[in-house]
Design an enzyme around this catalytic site. Sequence first.
Site, PDB file in Angstrom:
ATOM      1  N   ASN A  33      28.277  66.003  33.525  1.00 55.53           N
ATOM      2  CA  ASN A  33      29.412  65.107  33.357  1.00 55.53           C
ATOM      3  C   ASN A  33      28.997  63.666  33.075  1.00 55.53           C
ATOM      4  O   ASN A  33      29.736  62.730  33.367  1.00 55.53           O
ATOM      5  CB  ASN A  33      30.348  65.167  34.577  1.00 55.53           C
ATOM      6  CG  ASN A  33      30.847  66.571  34.828  1.00 55.53           C
ATOM      7  OD1 ASN A  33      31.323  67.233  33.897  1.00 55.53           O
ATOM      8  ND2 ASN A  33      30.701  67.054  36.047  1.00 55.53           N
ATOM      9  N   ARG A  34      27.807  63.490  32.538  1.00 53.51           N
ATOM     10  CA  ARG A  34      27.270  62.180  32.152  1.00 53.51           C
ATOM     11  C   ARG A  34      27.148  61.225  33.345  1.00 53.51           C
ATOM     12  O   ARG A  34      27.112  60.013  33.180  1.00 53.51           O
ATOM     13  CB  ARG A  34      28.076  61.556  31.013  1.00 53.51           C
ATOM     14  CG  ARG A  34      28.115  62.481  29.783  1.00 53.51           C
ATOM     15  CD  ARG A  34      28.530  61.826  28.509  1.00 53.51           C
ATOM     16  NE  ARG A  34      27.736  60.687  28.120  1.00 53.51           N
ATOM     17  CZ  ARG A  34      26.536  60.719  27.536  1.00 53.51           C
ATOM     18  NH1 ARG A  34      25.944  61.873  27.317  1.00 53.51           N
ATOM     19  NH2 ARG A  34      25.929  59.611  27.182  1.00 53.51           N
TER      20      ARG A  34
END
Length: 192
Positions: A170-171
């Site tokens: 999810n970065r």
Amino acid sequence: MKDPFAHFGQWFKAAKRCEAIEDATALCVSTVDGQGRPDARMVLLKEYDARGFVFYTNLQSPKGKQLRTHPQAAMTFHWAPLQRQVRIQGKTELVSDAEADAYWRTRPRLSQLGAWASKQSEELSMRAILIKDVAKLALKYGTGPVPRPSYWTGVRVVPHKIEFWQGQPNRLHDRFLYSLKGEQWQVARLYP
């Protein structure tokens, strides 16, 4: 971890062991030209220790000339299969002649001859010219040692910043920045 070189050593070993990484020593080195424009290219890391990170080059090349004018560089390693990146910024210095000579002796003979024959980054009208020049040099040196050209040496990037980036889902990546304050390394976690 308080020592960025130990941190780099752990990551570098993992990158060298990773079969999906073709060459863990490959890095992008960036310099600045005479107009202040960034200039980047791939080189190979040949050694590192607490003094810095070393690559070898022709000092008559654009990067060599740029480093003489602006002795600063940035290096970036990107080991995609491990979702890791290391960014290094620092001043540059040339390695000693003894260090350059020792590394030179480890290079394959054709690479040594190529370093003499290549007018790195200058225009070449036909590849056959380069091949002919290498052949002439092979005859000149016969089976004896090929001396190191004075314009071919190592450049050490002496870091003042080293950042470690670890990709996460999810970065929401992990980033750690080591900054040299005086003679001590300070480490800070950064937002992704």
